[in-house]
Design a protein around this motif. Structure first.
Motif, PDB file in Angstrom:
ATOM      1  N   MET A 192       0.836  -1.183   0.000  1.00  0.00           N
ATOM      2  CA  MET A 192       0.000   0.000   0.000  1.00  0.00           C
ATOM      3  C   MET A 192       0.887   1.255   0.000  1.00  0.00           C
ATOM      4  O   MET A 192       1.872   1.297   0.716  1.00  0.00           O
ATOM      5  N   PRO A 193       0.523   2.265  -0.767  1.00  0.00           N
ATOM      6  CA  PRO A 193       1.348   3.479  -0.815  1.00  0.00           C
ATOM      7  C   PRO A 193       1.363   4.243   0.494  1.00  0.00           C
ATOM      8  O   PRO A 193       2.274   5.011   0.753  1.00  0.00           O
ATOM      9  N   GLN A 194       0.368   4.045   1.326  1.00  0.00           N
ATOM     10  CA  GLN A 194       0.321   4.787   2.582  1.00  0.00           C
ATOM     11  C   GLN A 194       1.419   4.331   3.552  1.00  0.00           C
ATOM     12  O   GLN A 194       1.747   5.036   4.496  1.00  0.00           O
ATOM     13  N   MET A 195       1.958   3.140   3.330  1.00  0.00           N
ATOM     14  CA  MET A 195       2.980   2.613   4.226  1.00  0.00           C
ATOM     15  C   MET A 195       4.389   3.058   3.822  1.00  0.00           C
ATOM     16  O   MET A 195       5.349   2.765   4.522  1.00  0.00           O
ATOM     17  N   ALA A 196       4.554   3.755   2.719  1.00  0.00           N
ATOM     18  CA  ALA A 196       5.876   4.146   2.242  1.00  0.00           C
ATOM     19  C   ALA A 196       6.631   5.049   3.222  1.00  0.00           C
ATOM     20  O   ALA A 196       7.845   4.897   3.351  1.00  0.00           O
ATOM     21  N   PRO A 197       5.990   5.994   3.922  1.00  0.00           N
ATOM     22  CA  PRO A 197       6.765   6.802   4.882  1.00  0.00           C
ATOM     23  C   PRO A 197       7.410   5.978   5.989  1.00  0.00           C
ATOM     24  O   PRO A 197       8.467   6.355   6.496  1.00  0.00           O
ATOM     25  N   LEU A 198       6.820   4.862   6.370  1.00  0.00           N
ATOM     26  CA  LEU A 198       7.447   4.022   7.385  1.00  0.00           C
ATOM     27  C   LEU A 198       8.756   3.427   6.873  1.00  0.00           C
ATOM     28  O   LEU A 198       9.731   3.318   7.619  1.00  0.00           O
ATOM     29  N   TYR A 199       8.804   3.049   5.609  1.00  0.00           N
ATOM     30  CA  TYR A 199      10.037   2.516   5.046  1.00  0.00           C
ATOM     31  C   TYR A 199      11.112   3.601   4.992  1.00  0.00           C
ATOM     32  O   TYR A 199      12.278   3.338   5.252  1.00  0.00           O
ATOM     33  N   TRP A 200      10.711   4.820   4.655  1.00  0.00           N
ATOM     34  CA  TRP A 200      11.669   5.914   4.655  1.00  0.00           C
ATOM     35  C   TRP A 200      12.155   6.210   6.063  1.00  0.00           C
ATOM     36  O   TRP A 200      13.313   6.562   6.262  1.00  0.00           O
ATOM     37  N   LEU A 201      11.300   6.046   7.044  1.00  0.00           N
ATOM     38  CA  LEU A 201      11.704   6.273   8.430  1.00  0.00           C
ATOM     39  C   LEU A 201      12.719   5.224   8.869  1.00  0.00           C
ATOM     40  O   LEU A 201      13.717   5.555   9.518  1.00  0.00           O
ATOM     41  N   TYR A 202      12.520   3.972   8.481  1.00  0.00           N
ATOM     42  CA  TYR A 202      13.488   2.919   8.789  1.00  0.00           C
ATOM     43  C   TYR A 202      14.827   3.203   8.113  1.00  0.00           C
ATOM     44  O   TYR A 202      15.890   3.045   8.725  1.00  0.00           O
ATOM     45  N   LEU A 203      14.792   3.632   6.876  1.00  0.00           N
ATOM     46  CA  LEU A 203      16.029   3.961   6.169  1.00  0.00           C
ATOM     47  C   LEU A 203      16.728   5.174   6.796  1.00  0.00           C
ATOM     48  O   LEU A 203      17.953   5.211   6.875  1.00  0.00           O
ATOM     49  N   PHE A 204      15.945   6.143   7.244  1.00  0.00           N
ATOM     50  CA  PHE A 204      16.517   7.319   7.878  1.00  0.00           C
ATOM     51  C   PHE A 204      17.209   6.944   9.188  1.00  0.00           C
ATOM     52  O   PHE A 204      18.319   7.412   9.473  1.00  0.00           O
ATOM     53  N   PHE A 205      16.569   6.101   9.999  1.00  0.00           N
ATOM     54  CA  PHE A 205      17.198   5.670  11.244  1.00  0.00           C
ATOM     55  C   PHE A 205      18.427   4.812  10.982  1.00  0.00           C
ATOM     56  O   PHE A 205      19.426   4.896  11.709  1.00  0.00           O
ATOM     57  N   PHE A 206      18.395   3.993   9.956  1.00  0.00           N
ATOM     58  CA  PHE A 206      19.565   3.210   9.591  1.00  0.00           C
ATOM     59  C   PHE A 206      20.714   4.119   9.155  1.00  0.00           C
ATOM     60  O   PHE A 206      21.870   3.911   9.538  1.00  0.00           O
ATOM     61  N   LEU A 213      21.160   7.265  10.103  1.00  0.00           N
ATOM     62  CA  LEU A 213      21.671   7.943  11.295  1.00  0.00           C
ATOM     63  C   LEU A 213      22.537   7.022  12.140  1.00  0.00           C
ATOM     64  O   LEU A 213      23.565   7.444  12.685  1.00  0.00           O
ATOM     65  N   LEU A 214      22.163   5.770  12.236  1.00  0.00           N
ATOM     66  CA  LEU A 214      22.956   4.806  12.988  1.00  0.00           C
ATOM     67  C   LEU A 214      24.325   4.598  12.345  1.00  0.00           C
ATOM     68  O   LEU A 214      25.352   4.607  13.022  1.00  0.00           O
ATOM     69  N   MET A 215      24.340   4.435  11.028  1.00  0.00           N
ATOM     70  CA  MET A 215      25.612   4.231  10.330  1.00  0.00           C
ATOM     71  C   MET A 215      26.484   5.488  10.382  1.00  0.00           C
ATOM     72  O   MET A 215      27.703   5.396  10.521  1.00  0.00           O
ATOM     73  N   LEU A 216      25.882   6.646  10.286  1.00  0.00           N
ATOM     74  CA  LEU A 216      26.640   7.891  10.375  1.00  0.00           C
ATOM     75  C   LEU A 216      27.255   8.059  11.758  1.00  0.00           C
ATOM     76  O   LEU A 216      28.429   8.423  11.892  1.00  0.00           O
ATOM     77  N   SER A 217      26.489   7.791  12.789  1.00  0.00           N
ATOM     78  CA  SER A 217      27.026   7.920  14.147  1.00  0.00           C
ATOM     79  C   SER A 217      28.105   6.868  14.404  1.00  0.00           C
ATOM     80  O   SER A 217      29.113   7.160  15.062  1.00  0.00           O
TER      81      SER A 217
END
Length: 52
Positions: free
Chosen positions: A1-15, A17-21
């Protein structure tokens, strides 16, 4: 579903940030080796060995 796409971007964003730190922490604590002064290079007193 397209409505779930922001959650995938949030997971990628946290990943990201984790790799950057992790990268910043590793580059802060792991330093390159210091150049040891040897007896062969005692004549070159004007040469400065690099050190971080």
């Amino acid at each position: 579903m397209p409505q779930m796409a922001p959650l995938y971007w949030l997971y990628l964003f946290f990943f990201f940030l984790l790799m950057l730190s992790l990268f910043l922490v590793l580059t802060f604590f792991i330093k390159p080796f210091d150049v040891k002064s040897s007896t062969l290079h005692t004549k070159l007193l004007h040469h400065k060995h690099w050190k971080l």
